[in-house]
Design a protein around this motif. Structure first.
Motif, short mmCIF file in Angstrom:
data_model
loop_
_atom_site.label_atom_id
_atom_site.label_comp_id
_atom_site.label_asym_id
_atom_site.label_seq_id
_atom_site.Cartn_x
_atom_site.Cartn_y
_atom_site.Cartn_z
N THR A 831 0.83 -1.20 0.00
CA THR A 831 0.00 0.00 0.00
C THR A 831 0.86 1.25 0.00
O THR A 831 2.04 1.21 0.36
N GLU A 832 0.25 2.36 -0.39
CA GLU A 832 0.97 3.64 -0.38
C GLU A 832 1.39 4.03 1.04
O GLU A 832 2.43 4.64 1.24
N ILE A 858 2.15 -1.03 -6.41
CA ILE A 858 1.46 -0.18 -5.43
C ILE A 858 -0.03 -0.40 -5.60
O ILE A 858 -0.61 -0.06 -6.64
N PHE A 861 -3.59 2.71 -5.87
CA PHE A 861 -2.84 3.97 -6.06
C PHE A 861 -3.80 5.14 -6.25
O PHE A 861 -4.79 5.04 -6.95
N TYR A 865 -0.86 8.61 0.06
CA TYR A 865 -0.02 9.79 0.15
C TYR A 865 1.25 9.68 -0.71
O TYR A 865 2.21 10.39 -0.49
N SER A 866 1.25 8.79 -1.68
CA SER A 866 2.49 8.60 -2.42
C SER A 866 2.80 9.81 -3.30
O SER A 866 1.93 10.61 -3.64
N TYR A 870 8.63 8.90 -3.96
CA TYR A 870 8.55 7.54 -3.44
C TYR A 870 8.70 6.53 -4.57
O TYR A 870 9.37 5.51 -4.43
N LEU A 871 8.05 6.81 -5.70
CA LEU A 871 8.09 5.86 -6.80
C LEU A 871 9.50 5.69 -7.33
O LEU A 871 9.93 4.59 -7.68
N LEU A 879 1.72 0.24 -11.00
CA LEU A 879 0.75 1.03 -10.24
C LEU A 879 -0.62 0.44 -10.52
O LEU A 879 -1.00 0.22 -11.68
#
Length: 965
Positions: A831-832, A858, A861, A865-866, A870-871, A879
């Motif tokens: 999860t994000e 992820i 998505f 809060y990503s 982060y990616l 995604l």
């Protein structure tokens, strides 16, 4: 020579030594004060303008942010007016950002500037442009935007003038600030004009000769501003070589970004090729401009702030150092003067005291002066005279020495007084305890030295009574009371008094022990046992004690007692994002807020973590309970200022009543806790009263948890597989493994019910390991029978990767090798939220999956809060667009725009996209047209057992048949 000093000598001879030295200190202090004041005034002329400049720098960024937003709005509007309708949603989004930027700027500006005519005119022009912009021609819209940007940049220069930023006395910081306020904004405005002009031309796919001329003029102006920008940065580096590296990097980055745009304009727009889509040109130009703005925000402005702060620090250090030296010099004068004063006065007093003692018959008295000045002559003469009498009193002196040694080495303070209450004996321990030297204390009245004022009258009455009757209540016993120190503070002592009668007169010996540490230790132990060290509120121990007492009092009086259990919502997010120190500040403020909502007679306690309780005692009716709960909810919902940060939390409150719900403290707390969880489950930021059904629900949850522990061993878990389809070919090439619980009594239980319980109890590690191994075993079979490249996705809980659980997942790598499966055929879905709170341990574990070849997706998505950082940081492969975006793709253009944006972003980062929850053919078609890679949902199949999934694989069309895109 002496005649020169006669006036001063005559004056000083009229003063005692105290006045003489006081006069010396005053003159020294005045001289030093004059010097320090002059220095302070001089340095203040540096510090105050520099501080004003720092305040001005804070205002530059929000103004530049507004300019940056309006510039992009201009470019998007040009594309939209040029015929690119796909920009309409993006323009609306940018209008919201612009409104937020204006609000942020207005919030930062002082009231005088925010209410000024210039700022109001800017706001009104923006509102006019926002409402009527699309009714203008491309040229009119471009001109209106450009005028508004010019007004903002003039306003920025006005603010800089107001805060002295354009008048900096140091050349390095002057050129640096001028670059950030004038040169770079002008260069970026030319870039922004080229972006908007070029986007409009590409959208219409035609260019006129006047437009070519205008573009060439813009390019020339941009080139000129870049040269001026480089000159400014070069001057800043020349006058301060320490900033050479960051400013050179800034210059290279800005020039490189500009060249990228101008090259594209020259090769595609001016030549009339129009090969670049307007949206792509807009994005390329925006990225270049944003990088330049980032250099302003991240390098230029912080570097200027650092230079100004260094200047202030240097001035303050000079002031502090000079003041410190002056103060030390003054203290040295005072120290030496006091020392001389005490040396002289002490010697005189010693001589006078010895002379009086000798006159009274004490022939053993000697003058001992540790000096070599004129006073030592007097002392030596006195001692020579006294030595003549020493022989006949030797025996008496030895006896007295032995007695004094005994008293001096006593651990207790020993005080001796005569029948008149005058001190006659005072050992060294007494000096330590009360602060009076032996010389100062002996001869003083006891009640005027060490007895506090409130006990003096009782002391005198007791002495009088004993001398008259021979009886005393305090004699020959130990009592605790207060003693008086020389400096005026009172402290606890333990006292024992004995009376001795000699030569017909009474003498009294007092044995005194300072018990301050003992009392403080007792108090500290009591506080630690009963109060929370962080908030100062009663802790769990005192809470139970007070609740028990309140229950008893309420029972006797026939009244009610209410117990509120308060838990802070989203407190963990504050700890995770801002740190535990900020969380502690929030807890302290939360305790103060809750205490302010109740009566002084009520009890507010902290049980631990973010859990608080309130005891509302002796209630005639319960009508006020709900009002108090509402007040607590309102006050807790207000923002918390944590140093420079703002945090927002709320509270969930559970309420239970005595005796309605329970009669014992433990039961009341349990009921309130259950009611609090009901408030949380109801949406948080609310209160809930305890009901018997809550108890039933808690028991059911407990039973389910207990049954969950045996579910794995009992073979009750099943894995269903949902196909993931390649949208380009329509073939099933992946599957997501989803756990199901086939309960022997309750039937199929949803993962929504038991997964949270498994995470709370830690069983998710064992269950997750089983799921992985089952899915891997099934994967090997399907790779052999149907497709060697087939992939299976397995969901991984954050609990499985937390540092507190361990590294059981490492066995998965060996299991894959044992099965002969490459890691590329397995995807773990996270999860994000796991990325948001990722520490070094989480990062290391994700890298271990990557090293093993296992890919990472992820899940859901867009709902967390990503961010792009982060990616990039965690090397993500897929995604999965949350089904909440997919659900309304056909009817909601915003959801479609968001989904397209996610797809484009992912592809630019080298990621593949999977759309979840696809249920209709129209949704599939839109996703295919948006170049989404994969999809899963009920359109293709719901999650099914392995046998049914195999039928789906068998029933696929041959690979040559595929959906038409």
């Amino acid at each position: 020579m002496q005649a020169i000093f006669s006036p001063a000598i005559n004056l000083l001879n009229r003063f005692g030594y105290t006045k003489k030295f006081t006069l010396l200190w005053l003159l020294s202090m005045i001289a030093i004060a004059v010097v320090v004041y002059s220095l302070f005034v001089s340095l203040e002329r540096i510090i105050r303008p520099s501080q004003q400049q720092l305040e001005g720098l804070v205002l530059i960024k929000p103004i530049s942010k507004s300019v940056q937003t309006i510039q992009l709005h201009r470019g998007i509007s040009a594309a939209l007016l040029g015929g690119n309708e796909t920009m309409r949603g993006r323009r609306a989004t940018k209008e919201k950002e612009a409104a937020a930027a204006f609000d942020a700027m207005e919030e930062k500006l002082p009231a005088s500037l925010a209410s000024g005519e210039d700022f109001r005119l800017i706001r009104s022009n923006w509102e006019r442009l926002r409402k009527a912009g699309l009714h203008l021609t491309v040229a009119e819209n471009f001109a209106a935007h450009t005028r508004l940007i010019e007004q903002l940049q003039l306003f920025e220069v006005f603010v800089a003038d107001e805060y002295l930023l354009t008048l900096d006395p140091e050349l390095s910081s002057f050129y640096l600030i001028d670059t950030a306020i004038n040169k770079l904004p002008h260069a970026l405005e030319h870039l922004g004009q080229i972006r908007a002009y070029g986007t409009g031309i590409l959208a219409s796919k035609r260019i006129t000769e006047p437009q070519k001329t205008e573009l060439k003029v813009m390019l020339a102006e941009l080139d000129n501003t870049l040269k001026l920008l480089g000159i400014n940065l070069g001057k800043a580096v020349r006058y301060n070589p320490t900033v050479h590296k960051p400013l050179t990097a800034v210059s290279d980055d800005i020039v490189g970004s500009s060249r990228q745009i101008t090259s594209l304009v020259a090769s595609d727009i001016l030549t009339g090729h129009f090969a670049t889509p307007p949206g792509e040109f807009l994005d390329i130009a925006t990225a270049a401009i944003d990088r330049s703005y980032a250099q302003m925000y991240d390098t230029l402005l912080p570097t200027a702030e650092t230079l100004l702060q260094a200047r202030i620090t240097q001035a303050k250090n000079t002031l502090y150092r000079s003041t410190g030296i002056a103060l030390l010099a003054f203290l040295l004068v005072v120290y030496l003067s006091v020392s001389i004063y005490y040396a002289i006065v002490g010697g005189i007093r010693s001589i006078a005291r010895s002379a009086r003692a000798f006159a009274d018959g004490d022939l053993n008295t000697r003058i001992k002066l540790d000096t070599r000045d004129e006073l030592s002559w007097v002392g030596d003469s006195f001692n020579e005279m006294a030595d003549g009498f020493n022989a006949m009193l030797e025996t008496h002196r030895e006896d007295e020495a032995r007695l004094r040694a005994t008293i001096e080495t006593a651990m207790d303070a020993v005080v001796q007084i005569n029948a008149d209450g005058i001190i006659t004996g005072w050992n060294s321990q007494t000096e330590k305890v009360f602060g009076w030297t032996r010389e100062e204390a002996i001869g003083q009245a006891l009640h005027k030295t060490i007895i506090p004022p409130q006990y003096r009258e009782a002391h005198l009455r007791g002495m009088t009574h004993f001398l008259a009757s021979g009886e005393g209540a305090m004699l020959n016993s130990r009592v605790e009371l207060l003693g008086l120190h020389r400096d005026g503070h009172e402290f606890p002592v333990e006292l024992s008094i004995t009376a001795v009668k000699a030569a017909g007169k009474y003498e009294f010996n007092g044995f005194i022990r300072d018990i301050t540490r003992q009392k403080k230790s007792e108090e500290m132990i009591w506080n630690q046992a009963n109060f929370d060290t962080l908030t100062g509120l009663p802790n769990r121990h005192m809470f139970y004690d007070r609740l028990t007492q309140d229950i008893k009092k309420a029972h006797r009086a026939g009244l009610k007692t209410a117990l509120l259990f308060i838990d802070l919502d989203k407190f963990k997010e504050v700890n995770d994002t801002l740190g535990h120190s900020m969380g502690d500040i929030l807890l302290q403020e939360a305790g103060r807020r809750i205490s302010g909502c109740v009566r002084e007679t009520d009890t507010v306690a902290r049980l631990g973590g973010d859990e608080f309780t309130v005891i509302l005692a002796e209630l005639a009716d319960t009508g006020s309970v709900e009002r108090i709960a509402e007040n607590i909810l309102q006050i807790m919902a207000k923002p918390f200022r944590l140093n420079d940060e703002m945090a927002y939390v709320s509270a969930s409150i559970g309420i239970t009543l005595h005796p309605n719900d329970a009669t014992e403290a433990e039961d009341l707390l349990k009921n309130a806790d259950q009611a609090m969880y009901a408030a949380k489950n109801g949406g948080r930021n609310r209160f809930s009263y305890f009901t018997p059904s809550m108890q039933q629900a808690a028991q059911a949850r407990l039973r389910l948890t207990s049954e969950l522990r045996g579910a794995l061993a009992g073979g009750q878990f099943r894995i269903h597989y949902q196909p993931i389809v390649n949208l380009a070919t329509g073939r099933i090439i992946k599957a997501e493994a989803l756990i199901r619980w086939q309960h022997p009594g309750r039937g199929m239980i949803s993962p929504v019910e038991f997964i949270p319980l498994a995470e709370e109890t830690g069983l998710i590690v064992e269950i997750g390991d089983w799921v992985f191994r089952e899915a891997a075993r099934q994967l090997k079979q399907w790779r052999t029978l149907y497709n060697p490249g087939f992939q299976i996705s397995v969901n991984v809980s954050p609990v499985q990767l937390s540092n507190t659980i361990g590294n059981s997942y490492k066995a998965w790598f060996g299991y894959l090798q044992e099965l002969g499966l490459p890691g590329q055929n397995v995807v773990i879905e996270i999860t994000e939220g796991l990325l948001l709170g990722a520490d070094s341990g989480i990062t290391g574990k994700l890298l271990e999956f990557r090293d093993a070849g296992i890919q990472v997706a992820i899940d859901d998505f867009g709902t967390g809060y990503s961010s792009l950082s982060y990616l990039k940081k965690f090397d993500i492969d897929y995604l999965k667009i949350d089904q909440s975006f997919v659900r309304d793709l056909v009817t909601d253009p915003d959801d479609m725009a968001l989904s397209e944006a996610i797809i484009v972003m992912a592809h630019k980062l080298g990621l593949k996209v999977i759309a979840e929850g696809v249920e209709t053919e129209a949704q599939r078609k839109l996703l295919t047209e948006a170049y989404c890679d994969y999809a899963q949902g009920y359109l293709f199949s719901k999650p099914v057992p392995a046998e049914a999934f195999e039928e789906l694989l068998k029933g696929q069309q041959p690979e040559s048949h595929h959906y038409q895109i």
